[in-house]
Design a protein around this motif. Structure first.
Motif, PDB file in Angstrom:
ATOM      1  N   VAL A 184      23.369 -56.546  43.889  1.00  0.00           N
ATOM      2  CA  VAL A 184      23.131 -56.406  42.458  1.00  0.00           C
ATOM      3  C   VAL A 184      23.295 -54.944  42.085  1.00  0.00           C
ATOM      4  O   VAL A 184      22.836 -54.060  42.803  1.00  0.00           O
ATOM      5  CB  VAL A 184      21.684 -56.833  42.109  1.00  0.00           C
ATOM      6  CG1 VAL A 184      21.414 -56.671  40.631  1.00  0.00           C
ATOM      7  CG2 VAL A 184      21.433 -58.260  42.526  1.00  0.00           C
ATOM      8  N   ALA A 185      23.978 -54.682  40.987  1.00  0.00           N
ATOM      9  CA  ALA A 185      24.076 -53.297  40.529  1.00  0.00           C
ATOM     10  C   ALA A 185      24.413 -53.236  39.048  1.00  0.00           C
ATOM     11  O   ALA A 185      24.959 -54.184  38.487  1.00  0.00           O
ATOM     12  CB  ALA A 185      25.132 -52.541  41.325  1.00  0.00           C
ATOM     13  N   ASN A 186      24.056 -52.107  38.451  1.00  0.00           N
ATOM     14  CA  ASN A 186      24.425 -51.845  37.054  1.00  0.00           C
ATOM     15  C   ASN A 186      25.725 -51.047  37.028  1.00  0.00           C
ATOM     16  O   ASN A 186      25.747 -49.901  37.447  1.00  0.00           O
ATOM     17  CB  ASN A 186      23.331 -51.017  36.362  1.00  0.00           C
ATOM     18  CG  ASN A 186      22.059 -51.807  36.169  1.00  0.00           C
ATOM     19  OD1 ASN A 186      22.100 -52.979  35.814  1.00  0.00           O
ATOM     20  ND2 ASN A 186      20.916 -51.157  36.386  1.00  0.00           N
ATOM     21  N   TYR A 225      24.335 -52.150  30.400  1.00  0.00           N
ATOM     22  CA  TYR A 225      25.260 -52.013  31.518  1.00  0.00           C
ATOM     23  C   TYR A 225      25.965 -53.342  31.709  1.00  0.00           C
ATOM     24  O   TYR A 225      25.631 -54.325  31.074  1.00  0.00           O
ATOM     25  CB  TYR A 225      24.500 -51.713  32.814  1.00  0.00           C
ATOM     26  CG  TYR A 225      23.641 -50.504  32.784  1.00  0.00           C
ATOM     27  CD1 TYR A 225      24.188 -49.264  33.110  1.00  0.00           C
ATOM     28  CD2 TYR A 225      22.296 -50.591  32.476  1.00  0.00           C
ATOM     29  CE1 TYR A 225      23.394 -48.134  33.103  1.00  0.00           C
ATOM     30  CE2 TYR A 225      21.500 -49.461  32.466  1.00  0.00           C
ATOM     31  CZ  TYR A 225      22.051 -48.240  32.776  1.00  0.00           C
ATOM     32  OH  TYR A 225      21.276 -47.127  32.784  1.00  0.00           O
ATOM     33  N   GLN A 227      21.693 -52.681  45.015  1.00  0.00           N
ATOM     34  CA  GLN A 227      20.592 -53.386  45.664  1.00  0.00           C
ATOM     35  C   GLN A 227      21.162 -54.459  46.575  1.00  0.00           C
ATOM     36  O   GLN A 227      21.924 -55.310  46.122  1.00  0.00           O
ATOM     37  CB  GLN A 227      19.715 -54.073  44.604  1.00  0.00           C
ATOM     38  CG  GLN A 227      18.647 -53.191  43.983  1.00  0.00           C
ATOM     39  CD  GLN A 227      17.568 -52.822  44.985  1.00  0.00           C
ATOM     40  OE1 GLN A 227      17.427 -53.478  46.013  1.00  0.00           O
ATOM     41  NE2 GLN A 227      16.827 -51.774  44.690  1.00  0.00           N
TER      42      GLN A 227
HETATM   43  C1  LIG Z   1      19.683 -51.968  36.049  1.00  0.00           C
HETATM   44  O1  LIG Z   1      19.216 -51.365  34.850  1.00  0.00           O
HETATM   45  C2  LIG Z   1      17.981 -51.900  34.420  1.00  0.00           C
HETATM   46  C3  LIG Z   1      17.652 -51.277  33.076  1.00  0.00           C
HETATM   47  O2  LIG Z   1      17.843 -49.910  33.094  1.00  0.00           O
HETATM   48  C4  LIG Z   1      16.906 -51.598  35.464  1.00  0.00           C
HETATM   49  O3  LIG Z   1      15.684 -52.164  35.077  1.00  0.00           O
HETATM   50  C5  LIG Z   1      17.328 -52.210  36.798  1.00  0.00           C
HETATM   51  O4  LIG Z   1      16.422 -51.860  37.798  1.00  0.00           O
HETATM   52  C6  LIG Z   1      18.709 -51.733  37.196  1.00  0.00           C
HETATM   53  N1  LIG Z   1      19.129 -52.457  38.389  1.00  0.00           N
HETATM   54  C7  LIG Z   1      19.695 -51.859  39.439  1.00  0.00           C
HETATM   55  C8  LIG Z   1      20.066 -52.722  40.577  1.00  0.00           C
HETATM   56  O5  LIG Z   1      19.934 -50.659  39.468  1.00  0.00           O
END
Ligand SMILES: *[C@@H]1O[C@H](CO)[C@@H](O)[C@H](O)[C@H]1NC(C)=O
Ligand SMILES: *[C@@H]1O[C@H](CO)[C@@H](O)[C@H](O)[C@H]1NC(C)=O
Ligand SMILES: *[C@@H]1O[C@H](CO)[C@@H](O)[C@H](O)[C@H]1NC(C)=O
Ligand SMILES: *[C@@H]1O[C@H](CO)[C@@H](O)[C@H](O)[C@H]1NC(C)=O
Length: 468
Positions: free
Chosen positions: A355-357, A391, A285
């Motif tokens: 932002v990222a997971n 994550y 993001q």
């Molecule tokens: C990260 O993971 C959370 C939980 O699954 C989700 O709500 C969120 O949108 C994710 N963020 C991104 C930037 O992918």
């Protein structure tokens, strides 16, 4: 632990540093020390002694020619250099780390080995960390990527070559707070090594880094006494509040065909806009807000990058997850991760947030920043946080900064290391020109502009038709 250090300290020397929280370290300024050769080592050690340095890390030997190669860095007079460094270390009563290349015969082949030699205050060689320059080598060398040595001021140092910083699982560094880093390669470094990687590594890990490439972590308490940089470092590692980003040292051409790259909408970014870029299920993001400096047209464009896969770094395949904003010279992917000949890009980034997971298990994340001119990243303009849930939720932000070439998060996924890349290089199996056009070039366009470009091409062809 503190008490043990204290007692050890007195047993060894009873030095004034016993009980002190700090020690003095020094390196040779890369800008000033470009032509420093091994016959200058004694002089450098003497100079460091003037500043009461406890540990001096010498630069990797380079020759005076512009196009130096590893071969030319191999010392003809290895033993003599070792003797002179030893004598100078003794005279200066100082720890000295000397990275020297050596040629050895291994299974009937000549191999280049990086030797990191550690001398104590008595000039004794107390530790040698050996790493082959080529990781495909079969030579018997230090099995561990990280060497260690202990000093009389109660600090244990980890010793490693720069490349291993990226290759080695961060968990292997646990418990060491002070590192000596040398470089084992004059080959062009992968962009993910961004010149400041050791700086952001030190920043995230809250450790001290003393590097043969002319860098000491932290920007407080640095003293430049040309050609040396001297720093007072906290033994327990650096809770640094800042680090310096700078221009990349080289501009390698890399295979970016697997990277998903979307152009930054500069028009929208003047108001500030959000966008997300995904590679498979890995999504980044972005929020980008810019302002244009002056009236000159831009000579760079920017791309938003997402990548989750195997990156080839030299002879290693490493698991990488990355979200970055990068400067590109044109609409082709291969033009991204460029340097700029100019020292300005005419665009000020009021704010970039990413932002990222990221994968949580067996992973590590670091900021990656490259700028055309030296830029200080501190609490005022920079943020980097990792929140561990299911994550590693990583956030990074930079404010009011211009001259950015790369800004983002570089993640390592150690569990994917050494898997072979799951695509084949098209280089060897191009059959004819038309196939080349259809596969290679299409792939090389930004993933998200191809459709727009097709429209442009269509309009152009209509125009051409009308002319006929
Ligand atoms: C990260 O993971 C959370 C939980 O699954 C989700 O709500 C969120 O949108 C994710 N963020 C991104 C930037 O992918
Ligand atoms: C490497 O180590 C093995 C076993 O320790 C030994 O047999 C071999 O001769 C060594 N090779 C070289 C090139 O030193
Ligand atoms: C950028 O380069 C120009 C000339 O090319 C020079 O005058 C200017 O001082 C440089 N700016 C910085 C910040 O280095
Ligand atoms: C790559 O090439 C090898 C041998 O030419 C082939 O076996 C393999 O399936 C190819 N992989 C992909 C992903 O195309």
């Amino acid at each position: 632990m503190e008490l043990v250090n204290f007692v050890l300290c007195f047993l060894f020397v009873g030095s004034v540093w016993c009980g002190s929280e700090y020690y003095m370290a020094s390196v040779v300024d890369a800008d000033k020390g470009d032509l420093i050769r091994s016959n200058k080592y004694a002089t450098l050690i003497n100079e460091a002694a003037q500043s009461n340095v406890d540990l001096l890390v010498l630069p990797t030997p380079k020759t005076a020619t512009l196009e130096y190669t590893l071969e030319s860095c191999v010392l003809e007079n290895f033993d003599e250099v070792v003797k002179s460094v030893s004598a100078a270390a003794k005279l200066a009563h100082m720890y000295v780390v000397a990275p020297l290349y050596e040629k050895v015969n291994c299974q009937d082949k000549e191999e280049l080995i990086t030797n990191n030699l550690v001398f104590d205050r008595a000039g004794s060689l107390i530790y040698v960390h050996r790493r082959p320059v080529n990781s495909l080598t079969r030579c018997n060398t230090t099995s561990s990527r990280i060497g260690r040595f202990v000093t009389d001021f109660g600090v244990t140092f980890g010793v490693l070559v720069e490349e291993d910083l990226l290759l080695t699982n961060a968990q292997e560094f646990e418990g060491i707070e002070n590192f000596v880093i040398t470089d084992n390669s004059v080959s062009k470094k992968s962009f993910i090594f961004a010149q400041q990687f050791q700086a952001s590594w030190a920043f995230v890990k809250k450790v001290n880094v003393i590097s043969a490439s002319g860098y000491i972590s932290g920007t407080d308490g640095l003293k430049r006494t040309s050609p040396l940089i001297v720093a007072k470092l906290r033994k327990s590692g650096g809770a640094q509040s800042s680090f310096i980003a700078g221009p990349p040292s080289s501009f390698p051409s890399e295979d970016l065909s697997q990277y998903v790259i979307k152009p930054v909408n500069l028009e929208a970014s003047l108001q500030g806009y959000s966008d997300s870029v995904c590679h498979g299920r890995f999504c980044c993001q972005f929020f980008v807000k810019t302002s244009v400096i002056g009236t000159n047209p831009q000579d760079v464009s920017y791309g938003l990058v997402a990548f989750d896969g195997i990156h080839q770094s030299g002879s290693n395949n490493i698991g990488v997850q990355t979200c970055s904003l990068v400067a590109c010279a044109g609409l082709y992917k291969r033009s991204c991760f460029v340097g700029s000949e100019k020292n300005t890009t005419n665009i000020n980034f009021d704010k970039i947030s990413i932002v990222a997971n990221f994968s949580k298990a067996n992973s590590a994340q670091f900021p990656t920043i490259s700028t055309t001119t030296q830029t200080v990243c501190n609490e005022e303009n920079f943020k980097f946080t990792i929140k561990s849930t299911d994550y590693n939720y990583v956030t990074t932000e930079i404010h009011n900064t211009d001259n950015i070439l790369i800004f983002g998060i570089i993640g390592r996924d150690y569990s994917k290391d050494f898997e072979s890349t799951n695509y084949n290089s098209t280089e060897d199996n191009i059959l004819d020109f038309s196939e080349y056009i259809s596969s290679e070039n299409v792939q090389e366009f930004f993933d998200y502009v191809w459709i727009k470009l097709r429209v442009v091409i269509l309009i152009v062809s209509v125009y051409v038709l009308e002319m006929m």
